[in-house]
Design a protein around this motif. Structure first.
Motif, mmCIF file in Angstrom:
data_model
loop_
_atom_site.group_PDB
_atom_site.id
_atom_site.type_symbol
_atom_site.label_atom_id
_atom_site.label_comp_id
_atom_site.label_asym_id
_atom_site.label_seq_id
_atom_site.Cartn_x
_atom_site.Cartn_y
_atom_site.Cartn_z
ATOM 1 N N ARG A 128 1.174 6.513 -4.449
ATOM 2 C CA ARG A 128 -0.506 6.844 -4.136
ATOM 3 C C ARG A 128 -0.364 8.482 -4.426
ATOM 4 O O ARG A 128 -1.159 8.722 -5.570
ATOM 5 C CB ARG A 128 -1.313 6.418 -3.009
ATOM 6 C CG ARG A 128 -1.425 5.205 -2.823
ATOM 7 C CD ARG A 128 -2.112 4.650 -4.435
ATOM 8 N NE ARG A 128 -2.569 3.138 -4.002
ATOM 9 C CZ ARG A 128 -3.974 2.624 -4.769
ATOM 10 N NH1 ARG A 128 -4.028 3.389 -6.257
ATOM 11 N NH2 ARG A 128 -3.692 1.082 -4.390
ATOM 12 N N ASP A 144 3.987 -0.491 1.902
ATOM 13 C CA ASP A 144 3.584 -0.298 3.233
ATOM 14 C C ASP A 144 2.327 -0.416 3.179
ATOM 15 O O ASP A 144 1.394 -1.566 2.103
ATOM 16 C CB ASP A 144 3.259 0.950 3.587
ATOM 17 C CG ASP A 144 2.545 2.192 2.804
ATOM 18 O OD1 ASP A 144 2.470 1.921 1.522
ATOM 19 O OD2 ASP A 144 1.939 2.644 3.099
ATOM 20 N N PRO A 145 1.713 -0.771 4.500
ATOM 21 C CA PRO A 145 0.753 -1.431 5.241
ATOM 22 C C PRO A 145 -0.258 -1.344 4.549
ATOM 23 O O PRO A 145 -1.635 -0.983 4.444
ATOM 24 C CB PRO A 145 1.034 -1.454 6.806
ATOM 25 C CG PRO A 145 2.201 -2.066 6.811
ATOM 26 C CD PRO A 145 2.581 -0.741 5.852
ATOM 27 N N GLN A 146 -0.169 0.921 4.136
ATOM 28 C CA GLN A 146 -1.337 0.918 4.236
ATOM 29 C C GLN A 146 -1.939 1.785 2.316
ATOM 30 O O GLN A 146 -2.335 2.442 2.543
ATOM 31 C CB GLN A 146 -0.896 3.046 4.130
ATOM 32 C CG GLN A 146 -1.905 3.196 5.426
ATOM 33 C CD GLN A 146 -0.190 2.521 7.205
ATOM 34 O OE1 GLN A 146 0.914 2.718 6.740
ATOM 35 N NE2 GLN A 146 -0.693 1.458 7.558
ATOM 36 N N TYR A 147 -0.776 0.834 1.326
ATOM 37 C CA TYR A 147 -0.671 0.605 0.616
ATOM 38 C C TYR A 147 -0.568 2.072 -0.091
ATOM 39 O O TYR A 147 -1.422 2.414 -1.347
ATOM 40 C CB TYR A 147 -2.035 -0.101 -0.249
ATOM 41 C CG TYR A 147 -2.163 -1.929 -0.207
ATOM 42 C CD1 TYR A 147 -1.883 -2.353 1.188
ATOM 43 C CD2 TYR A 147 -2.725 -2.215 -0.981
ATOM 44 C CE1 TYR A 147 -2.546 -3.032 1.172
ATOM 45 C CE2 TYR A 147 -2.833 -3.538 -1.631
ATOM 46 C CZ TYR A 147 -2.591 -3.836 0.329
ATOM 47 O OH TYR A 147 -2.151 -5.823 0.109
ATOM 48 N N GLN A 148 0.398 2.977 0.338
ATOM 49 C CA GLN A 148 0.337 3.911 -0.119
ATOM 50 C C GLN A 148 1.478 4.060 -0.911
ATOM 51 O O GLN A 148 2.068 4.826 -2.244
ATOM 52 C CB GLN A 148 0.671 5.279 0.400
ATOM 53 C CG GLN A 148 -0.455 5.602 1.383
ATOM 54 C CD GLN A 148 -2.204 5.900 0.100
ATOM 55 O OE1 GLN A 148 -2.247 6.591 0.033
ATOM 56 N NE2 GLN A 148 -2.960 5.080 0.240
ATOM 57 N N ARG A 193 -6.664 -3.629 -3.049
ATOM 58 C CA ARG A 193 -6.506 -2.057 -2.192
ATOM 59 C C ARG A 193 -5.723 -2.118 -3.309
ATOM 60 O O ARG A 193 -5.090 -0.545 -2.861
ATOM 61 C CB ARG A 193 -6.001 -2.402 -1.661
ATOM 62 C CG ARG A 193 -6.918 -3.143 -0.153
ATOM 63 C CD ARG A 193 -6.406 -3.096 1.711
ATOM 64 N NE ARG A 193 -6.084 -1.251 1.514
ATOM 65 C CZ ARG A 193 -5.045 -1.842 2.423
ATOM 66 N NH1 ARG A 193 -4.697 -3.269 3.552
ATOM 67 N NH2 ARG A 193 -4.560 -0.615 3.115
#
Length: 205
Positions: free
Chosen positions: A166, A145-149, A54
Motif C-alpha cells: 500500500r 497480511d491481515p491489515q491488507y498492506q 478492502r
C-alpha cells in the motif's frame, strides 16, 4: 569391382552412421530433459479468502519476477483497482518509462468462484474479445497480511510473481518474512527483482 555396388555400400554405411548419430543425439537430449530427482513443489494455493472491498485502491509494486510485458517499465509501477457497477473490477496499471513519461494500461478483472474468492482473472484485451478464454490471465492472491498492506500475487504455474504494498516502502522484517513464505511455496527468491519507486528504496529501514 562393380561401381554401383561400391556406391550402394558406401551409402548404406553413411546411413547407418547418420542413424547412430541421430539416435545418440536424441538420447542425450532426452536425458537432458528428464526431470531430476528433486521433488516438484506442491500445487500453488491462494489465501483462504479475500475481502474484495478492502483490496480495492492503489498498490505499489515492491518486487517481481521480471517479465516481457513490463520491460519498458523502469520505475513507479502501481496498480489501482476499483469495483464497477456491473460487479467487474477496473484495473489501471501505471509505470514510468525510460524517457520519463508514464505508461498506462486499463483492464478488467473478475472473481473466479464465490464472493470471497482470492482467485481472479484479468484481461487487458478489448472488451469485445472478453468471450475468448485466452485473453484472461490468472491473478491469485497467494499472501496477504491481515491489515491488507502487503500482498503477493501469482498464478498456478508460478511463472509470474508480484509483491505489492500500500506504500512505496516496506519494513524489512515484513518483507523478509514474506520472502520466506514465498520460498516455502516453491518460489525462487534469486529470481525476484526489486522495483524502483522514485527515490524511495522499496525495502527501507
Amino acid at each position: 569391382m562393380n561401381t554401383t555396388n561400391t556406391i550402394t555400400r558406401l551409402l548404406s554405411r553413411s546411413l547407418i552412421v547418420a542413424l547412430c548419430f541421430s539416435f545418440s543425439a536424441w538420447v542425450s537430449l532426452a536425458s537432458a530433459q528428464t526431470p531430476s530427482n528433486e521433488a516438484s513443489p506442491a500445487p500453488l494455493e491462494a489465501i483462504a479468502s479475500l475481502d474484495v472491498a478492502r483490496y480495492m485502491g492503489t498498490w505499489y509494486e515492491v518486487a517481481k519476477y521480471p517479465n516481457w510485458f513490463q520491460k519498458r517499465c523502469i520505475a513507479n509501477t502501481s496498480a489501482t483497482y476499483a469495483v464497477q457497477p456491473n460487479g467487474m473490477l477496473q484495473v489501471l496499471n501505471r509505470c514510468q518509462k525510460e524517457d520519463g513519461s508514464m505508461s498506462e494500461a486499463l483492464g478488467a478483472a473478475k472473481q473466479v468462484g464465490d464472493a470471497n474468492s482470492p482467485k481472479l482473472e484479468v484481461r487487458f484485451a478489448p472488451a469485445w474479445l472478453s468471450f475468448l478464454p485466452f485473453v484472461w490471465g490468472n491473478y491469485w492472491v497467494i499472501d496477504l497480511d491481515p491489515q491488507y498492506q502487503l500482498a503477493a500475487v501469482s498464478e498456478p504455474s508460478r511463472k509470474y510473481l508480484w509483491i505489492l504494498s500500500r506504500s512505496k516502502s516496506v519494513e524489512p522484517k515484513a518483507y523478509e518474512a514474506l520472502l520466506q513464505r514465498l520460498k516455502q511455496k516453491g518460489f525462487n527468491l534469486d529470481a525476484i527483482e526489486i522495483s524502483k519507486q522514485t527515490t524511495v528504496n522499496p525495502v527501507t529501514q
